[in-house]
Design a protein around this motif. Structure first.
Motif, PDB file in Angstrom:
ATOM      1  N   SER A  14      -5.315  11.726   4.862  1.00 40.63           N
ATOM      2  CA  SER A  14      -5.354  10.361   4.339  1.00 40.63           C
ATOM      3  C   SER A  14      -4.368   9.456   5.079  1.00 40.63           C
ATOM      4  O   SER A  14      -4.523   8.243   5.079  1.00 40.63           O
ATOM      5  CB  SER A  14      -5.056  10.359   2.840  1.00 40.63           C
ATOM      6  OG  SER A  14      -3.724  10.776   2.601  1.00 40.63           O
ATOM      7  N   PHE A  18      -4.412   4.857   0.468  1.00 37.32           N
ATOM      8  CA  PHE A  18      -4.510   5.151  -0.956  1.00 37.32           C
ATOM      9  C   PHE A  18      -5.646   6.135  -1.191  1.00 37.32           C
ATOM     10  O   PHE A  18      -6.678   6.078  -0.529  1.00 37.32           O
ATOM     11  CB  PHE A  18      -4.786   3.876  -1.763  1.00 37.32           C
ATOM     12  CG  PHE A  18      -3.643   2.915  -1.766  1.00 37.32           C
ATOM     13  CD1 PHE A  18      -2.549   3.125  -2.583  1.00 37.32           C
ATOM     14  CD2 PHE A  18      -3.653   1.802  -0.945  1.00 37.32           C
ATOM     15  CE1 PHE A  18      -1.488   2.247  -2.585  1.00 37.32           C
ATOM     16  CE2 PHE A  18      -2.599   0.910  -0.941  1.00 37.32           C
ATOM     17  CZ  PHE A  18      -1.510   1.135  -1.756  1.00 37.32           C
ATOM     18  N   PHE A  19      -5.462   7.045  -2.147  1.00 36.39           N
ATOM     19  CA  PHE A  19      -6.512   7.969  -2.538  1.00 36.39           C
ATOM     20  C   PHE A  19      -6.410   8.261  -4.024  1.00 36.39           C
ATOM     21  O   PHE A  19      -5.399   7.953  -4.654  1.00 36.39           O
ATOM     22  CB  PHE A  19      -6.474   9.272  -1.708  1.00 36.39           C
ATOM     23  CG  PHE A  19      -5.177  10.029  -1.785  1.00 36.39           C
ATOM     24  CD1 PHE A  19      -4.940  10.953  -2.793  1.00 36.39           C
ATOM     25  CD2 PHE A  19      -4.199   9.829  -0.826  1.00 36.39           C
ATOM     26  CE1 PHE A  19      -3.753  11.667  -2.853  1.00 36.39           C
ATOM     27  CE2 PHE A  19      -3.008  10.543  -0.877  1.00 36.39           C
ATOM     28  CZ  PHE A  19      -2.784  11.457  -1.885  1.00 36.39           C
ATOM     29  N   VAL A  20      -7.481   8.813  -4.565  1.00 31.97           N
ATOM     30  CA  VAL A  20      -7.517   9.197  -5.976  1.00 31.97           C
ATOM     31  C   VAL A  20      -7.760  10.693  -6.047  1.00 31.97           C
ATOM     32  O   VAL A  20      -8.645  11.222  -5.374  1.00 31.97           O
ATOM     33  CB  VAL A  20      -8.634   8.444  -6.734  1.00 31.97           C
ATOM     34  CG1 VAL A  20      -8.735   8.920  -8.176  1.00 31.97           C
ATOM     35  CG2 VAL A  20      -8.396   6.938  -6.678  1.00 31.97           C
ATOM     36  N   GLU A  22      -7.918  14.175  -8.845  1.00 30.63           N
ATOM     37  CA  GLU A  22      -7.948  14.729 -10.197  1.00 30.63           C
ATOM     38  C   GLU A  22      -7.611  16.201 -10.073  1.00 30.63           C
ATOM     39  O   GLU A  22      -8.153  16.895  -9.209  1.00 30.63           O
ATOM     40  CB  GLU A  22      -9.327  14.572 -10.836  1.00 30.63           C
ATOM     41  CG  GLU A  22      -9.677  13.157 -11.178  1.00 30.63           C
ATOM     42  CD  GLU A  22     -11.026  13.056 -11.882  1.00 30.63           C
ATOM     43  OE1 GLU A  22     -11.172  12.145 -12.698  1.00 30.63           O
ATOM     44  OE2 GLU A  22     -11.915  13.884 -11.607  1.00 30.63           O
ATOM     45  N   ARG A  32      -5.550  12.264 -13.557  1.00 33.87           N
ATOM     46  CA  ARG A  32      -6.204  11.438 -12.540  1.00 33.87           C
ATOM     47  C   ARG A  32      -5.128  10.513 -12.015  1.00 33.87           C
ATOM     48  O   ARG A  32      -4.442   9.843 -12.801  1.00 33.87           O
ATOM     49  CB  ARG A  32      -7.342  10.636 -13.152  1.00 33.87           C
ATOM     50  CG  ARG A  32      -8.119   9.832 -12.136  1.00 33.87           C
ATOM     51  CD  ARG A  32      -9.320   9.148 -12.810  1.00 33.87           C
ATOM     52  NE  ARG A  32     -10.257   8.667 -11.845  1.00 33.87           N
ATOM     53  CZ  ARG A  32     -10.173   7.477 -11.248  1.00 33.87           C
ATOM     54  NH1 ARG A  32      -9.162   6.673 -11.529  1.00 33.87           N
ATOM     55  NH2 ARG A  32     -11.078   7.107 -10.371  1.00 33.87           N
ATOM     56  N   ARG A  34      -3.870   7.727  -8.784  1.00 32.78           N
ATOM     57  CA  ARG A  34      -4.010   6.962  -7.550  1.00 32.78           C
ATOM     58  C   ARG A  34      -2.695   7.121  -6.819  1.00 32.78           C
ATOM     59  O   ARG A  34      -1.626   6.819  -7.360  1.00 32.78           O
ATOM     60  CB  ARG A  34      -4.281   5.484  -7.853  1.00 32.78           C
ATOM     61  CG  ARG A  34      -4.681   4.683  -6.633  1.00 32.78           C
ATOM     62  CD  ARG A  34      -5.146   3.297  -7.019  1.00 32.78           C
ATOM     63  NE  ARG A  34      -4.068   2.501  -7.552  1.00 32.78           N
ATOM     64  CZ  ARG A  34      -3.396   1.594  -6.837  1.00 32.78           C
ATOM     65  NH1 ARG A  34      -3.689   1.365  -5.591  1.00 32.78           N
ATOM     66  NH2 ARG A  34      -2.426   0.907  -7.414  1.00 32.78           N
ATOM     67  N   ARG A  36      -0.564   8.024  -2.714  1.00 32.53           N
ATOM     68  CA  ARG A  36      -0.562   7.984  -1.262  1.00 32.53           C
ATOM     69  C   ARG A  36       0.564   8.852  -0.735  1.00 32.53           C
ATOM     70  O   ARG A  36       1.499   9.197  -1.461  1.00 32.53           O
ATOM     71  CB  ARG A  36      -0.503   6.572  -0.716  1.00 32.53           C
ATOM     72  CG  ARG A  36       0.762   5.827  -1.000  1.00 32.53           C
ATOM     73  CD  ARG A  36       0.685   4.407  -0.511  1.00 32.53           C
ATOM     74  NE  ARG A  36       0.882   4.364   0.926  1.00 32.53           N
ATOM     75  CZ  ARG A  36       1.386   3.337   1.570  1.00 32.53           C
ATOM     76  NH1 ARG A  36       1.734   2.260   0.909  1.00 32.53           N
ATOM     77  NH2 ARG A  36       1.548   3.366   2.862  1.00 32.53           N
ATOM     78  N   ASP A  60       2.845   8.562  -6.789  1.00 31.47           N
ATOM     79  CA  ASP A  60       1.944   8.049  -7.820  1.00 31.47           C
ATOM     80  C   ASP A  60       2.122   6.533  -7.876  1.00 31.47           C
ATOM     81  O   ASP A  60       3.189   6.027  -8.234  1.00 31.47           O
ATOM     82  CB  ASP A  60       2.291   8.693  -9.165  1.00 31.47           C
ATOM     83  CG  ASP A  60       1.364   8.288 -10.298  1.00 31.47           C
ATOM     84  OD1 ASP A  60       0.822   7.173 -10.275  1.00 31.47           O
ATOM     85  OD2 ASP A  60       1.203   9.104 -11.227  1.00 31.47           O
ATOM     86  N   GLU A  62       0.844   4.249  -9.825  1.00 32.07           N
ATOM     87  CA  GLU A  62       0.953   3.613 -11.131  1.00 32.07           C
ATOM     88  C   GLU A  62       2.285   3.931 -11.812  1.00 32.07           C
ATOM     89  O   GLU A  62       2.894   3.068 -12.424  1.00 32.07           O
ATOM     90  CB  GLU A  62      -0.230   4.000 -12.020  1.00 32.07           C
ATOM     91  CG  GLU A  62      -1.454   3.146 -11.718  1.00 32.07           C
ATOM     92  CD  GLU A  62      -2.667   3.962 -11.324  1.00 32.07           C
ATOM     93  OE1 GLU A  62      -2.785   5.114 -11.760  1.00 32.07           O
ATOM     94  OE2 GLU A  62      -3.496   3.428 -10.563  1.00 32.07           O
ATOM     95  N   LYS A  78     -10.771  11.463  -3.414  1.00 31.72           N
ATOM     96  CA  LYS A  78     -11.535  10.373  -2.805  1.00 31.72           C
ATOM     97  C   LYS A  78     -10.575   9.490  -2.028  1.00 31.72           C
ATOM     98  O   LYS A  78      -9.574   9.013  -2.566  1.00 31.72           O
ATOM     99  CB  LYS A  78     -12.246   9.539  -3.857  1.00 31.72           C
ATOM    100  CG  LYS A  78     -13.106   8.440  -3.249  1.00 31.72           C
ATOM    101  CD  LYS A  78     -13.819   7.650  -4.316  1.00 31.72           C
ATOM    102  CE  LYS A  78     -14.811   6.668  -3.750  1.00 31.72           C
ATOM    103  NZ  LYS A  78     -14.298   5.676  -2.853  1.00 31.72           N
ATOM    104  N   CYS A  79     -10.888   9.322  -0.753  1.00 29.42           N
ATOM    105  CA  CYS A  79     -10.109   8.434   0.114  1.00 29.42           C
ATOM    106  C   CYS A  79     -11.100   7.782   1.072  1.00 29.42           C
ATOM    107  O   CYS A  79     -11.627   8.435   1.980  1.00 29.42           O
ATOM    108  CB  CYS A  79      -9.054   9.221   0.881  1.00 29.42           C
ATOM    109  SG  CYS A  79      -8.042   8.183   1.964  1.00 29.42           S
TER     110      CYS A  79
END
Length: 88
Positions: A14, A18-20, A22, A32, A34, A36, A60, A62, A78-79
């Motif tokens: 990545s 940014f990626f997500v 889980e 879950r 978000r 990097r 993280d 958030e 997911k990226c």
């Protein structure tokens, strides 16, 4: 993609985007996040004194804190155009 090295390379690939992800936490709950890689803000000291191949430290976005992602319990990633989900 079942190989742990392939999963690790996917996340490391990545390259600061940014990626997500889980994954299942130690307490068996689903997280879950978000996140990097490569965030240096707020770092002190020399880093961790232990290393485990199945853990990747991410930032993280958030919580504004560093977290470890356990690749053994990774459920999805997911990226951008790269999407991976565990086969059930």
């Amino acid at each position: 993609m079942n190989n742990m090295n392939e999963l690790k390379q996917m996340v490391l690939g990545s390259k600061g985007k940014f990626f997500v992800v889980e994954f299942i936490k130690k307490d068996k709950s689903l997280r879950r996040m978000r996140a990097r890689l490569g965030v240096k803000k707020g770092l002190t000291g020399t880093g961790r004194s232990w290393e485990k191949d199945n853990l990747i430290t991410v930032y993280d976005m958030e919580a504004h804190q560093y977290r470890n992602v356990n690749l053994d319990t990774l459920k999805s990633f997911k990226c951008g155009n790269v999407v991976w989900k565990e086969n059930i």
